[in-house]
Design a protein around this motif. Structure first.
Motif, PDB file in Angstrom:
ATOM      1  N   HIS A 172      38.921  39.636  56.634  1.00  0.00           N
ATOM      2  CA  HIS A 172      40.120  38.851  56.333  1.00  0.00           C
ATOM      3  C   HIS A 172      39.659  37.530  55.714  1.00  0.00           C
ATOM      4  N   ARG A 173      40.128  37.238  54.515  1.00  0.00           N
ATOM      5  CA  ARG A 173      39.635  36.089  53.767  1.00  0.00           C
ATOM      6  C   ARG A 173      40.421  34.827  54.119  1.00  0.00           C
ATOM      7  N   VAL A 174      39.693  33.806  54.523  1.00  0.00           N
ATOM      8  CA  VAL A 174      40.281  32.526  54.915  1.00  0.00           C
ATOM      9  C   VAL A 174      39.794  31.456  53.944  1.00  0.00           C
ATOM     10  N   ALA A 175      40.734  30.750  53.314  1.00  0.00           N
ATOM     11  CA  ALA A 175      40.393  29.622  52.449  1.00  0.00           C
ATOM     12  C   ALA A 175      40.807  28.333  53.142  1.00  0.00           C
ATOM     13  N   VAL A 176      39.953  27.331  53.076  1.00  0.00           N
ATOM     14  CA  VAL A 176      40.217  26.028  53.688  1.00  0.00           C
ATOM     15  C   VAL A 176      40.230  24.976  52.585  1.00  0.00           C
ATOM     16  N   ILE A 177      41.369  24.307  52.412  1.00  0.00           N
ATOM     17  CA  ILE A 177      41.459  23.251  51.408  1.00  0.00           C
ATOM     18  C   ILE A 177      40.885  21.957  51.980  1.00  0.00           C
TER      19      ILE A 177
END
Length: 337
Positions: A13-18
């Motif tokens: 599951h791909r998690v992006a953090v800004i």
């Protein structure tokens, strides 16, 4: 939406953090600790999550200039994310850049999950995602949040709010609570408990608990609730009452209630119910199909009460919970003990 652990041949599951200008390093660390580290304690063939940090411009300086983040992707990385994490920053009344707000909006518009940590909820509100929705933020910023975003249904006294596609955590430490809630929601109580043990953090604090407590550290060692909590966890199947808990602690029910509020931010009954629901979920995951047995062993009494409590906590009926997280429905090994 999140991929459950029951799906065969799943990808992480791909998690992006800004990470924006002034972002708080602690919340970035929480996101990477929760979703970016290897999990050998789970005994899995591969990771369940993978994390990508992304920035609106190269060389972003974080809060107070303690760190400068460089060499990471730009905001185009959000377009591949299943979950987007927006940490907080101290200058919440300063508008976010248009590129950041656009990244948040388009991520949500295509159906990905969006979650904020601490005052990251200001960015979600500024992007227009929270109008008419429940949300929380750090209690210190509640008045400013209401003034800037009056259309948001702010709940300032809780640890986190789960609105399905939008999740908001309160203070920085509550980000850990929300992260473990995500682990439970995606992979079940048994896996989440293993992660919490690795973190040496409470396995479950209900999102409705208060953000802050009167005394974060007990004034004297013998006021600690730890021995009582451990004793009660070993007897969840028994008809425990608040009066019995108070007697075990050698205090009055009123004093016990004050200690729970001061040290845990909840009531004895609410804590007991939460522990029983967590045990019921673990029993279901481990293969117990008889709801009356699960209800009895977890102290929830009846199958009807079990169904109501599990649905309230997980959003799933016991049978749906079993299909998603039960041992017969998943190739994911049980956590190592």
């Amino acid at each position: 939406m999140p991929q459950g652990s029951s799906q065969p041949n799943r990808r992480p599951h791909r998690v992006a953090v800004i990470v924006d200008e002034g972002t708080n390093p602690f919340e970035v660390g929480v996101a990477t600790e929760l979703f970016g580290l290897p999990r050998p304690e789970l005994g899995l063939p591969g990771p369940l999550y993978e994390v990508t940090l992304c920035t609106p411009t190269p060389g972003v300086r974080m809060n107070h200039g303690f760190f400068t983040l460089s060499g990471v992707p730009g905001l185009e990385a959000v377009d591949e994310a299943d979950t987007l994490v927006v940490p907080g920053r101290p200058d919440n009344v300063v508008p976010r850049g248009a590129a950041v707000l656009d990244a948040i909006r388009r991520t949500h518009a295509r159906g990905a999950r969006v979650m904020s940590l601490c005052t990251g909820s200001f960015a979600l509100a500024e992007a227009g995602l929270l109008d008419g929705r429940r949300a929380t933020t750090h209690w210190l910023w509640a008045d400013a949040f209401r003034e800037l975003h009056p259309k948001v249904l702010l709940e300032p006294d809780v640890l986190f709010v789960d609105e399905g596609d939008l999740l908001t955590a309160a203070g920085s430490a509550a980000a850990l609570d929300l992260g473990l809630h995500i682990w439970r929601r995606d992979h079940g109580a048994e896996v989440a408990n293993a992660v919490s043990r690795r973190l040496v953090f409470a396995a479950h604090r209900d999102g409705g608990q208060r953000q802050f407590v009167e005394r974060p550290v007990p004034e004297v060692p013998d006021a600690s609730l730890a021995p009582l909590l451990e004793w009660a966890r070993g007897r969840l199947g028994e008809p425990l009452t608040v009066a019995e808990l108070a007697a075990r602690a050698a205090v009055s029910p009123a004093t016990l209630h004050r200690r729970f509020r001061a040290q845990l931010g909840t009531t004895p009954l609410a804590w007991l119910t939460g522990e029983r629901v967590a045990l019921a979920c673990r029993l279901i995951e481990r293969g117990e199909e008889r709801l009356d047995v699960v209800a009895a062993r977890s102290g929830l009494g009846t199958a009807a009460n079990l169904r109501a409590r599990v649905r309230r906590e997980t959003g799933l009926s016991p049978s749906a919970y079993r299909r998603r997280f039960g041992t017969s429905a998943t190739e994911v090994p049980r956590p190592r003990t």
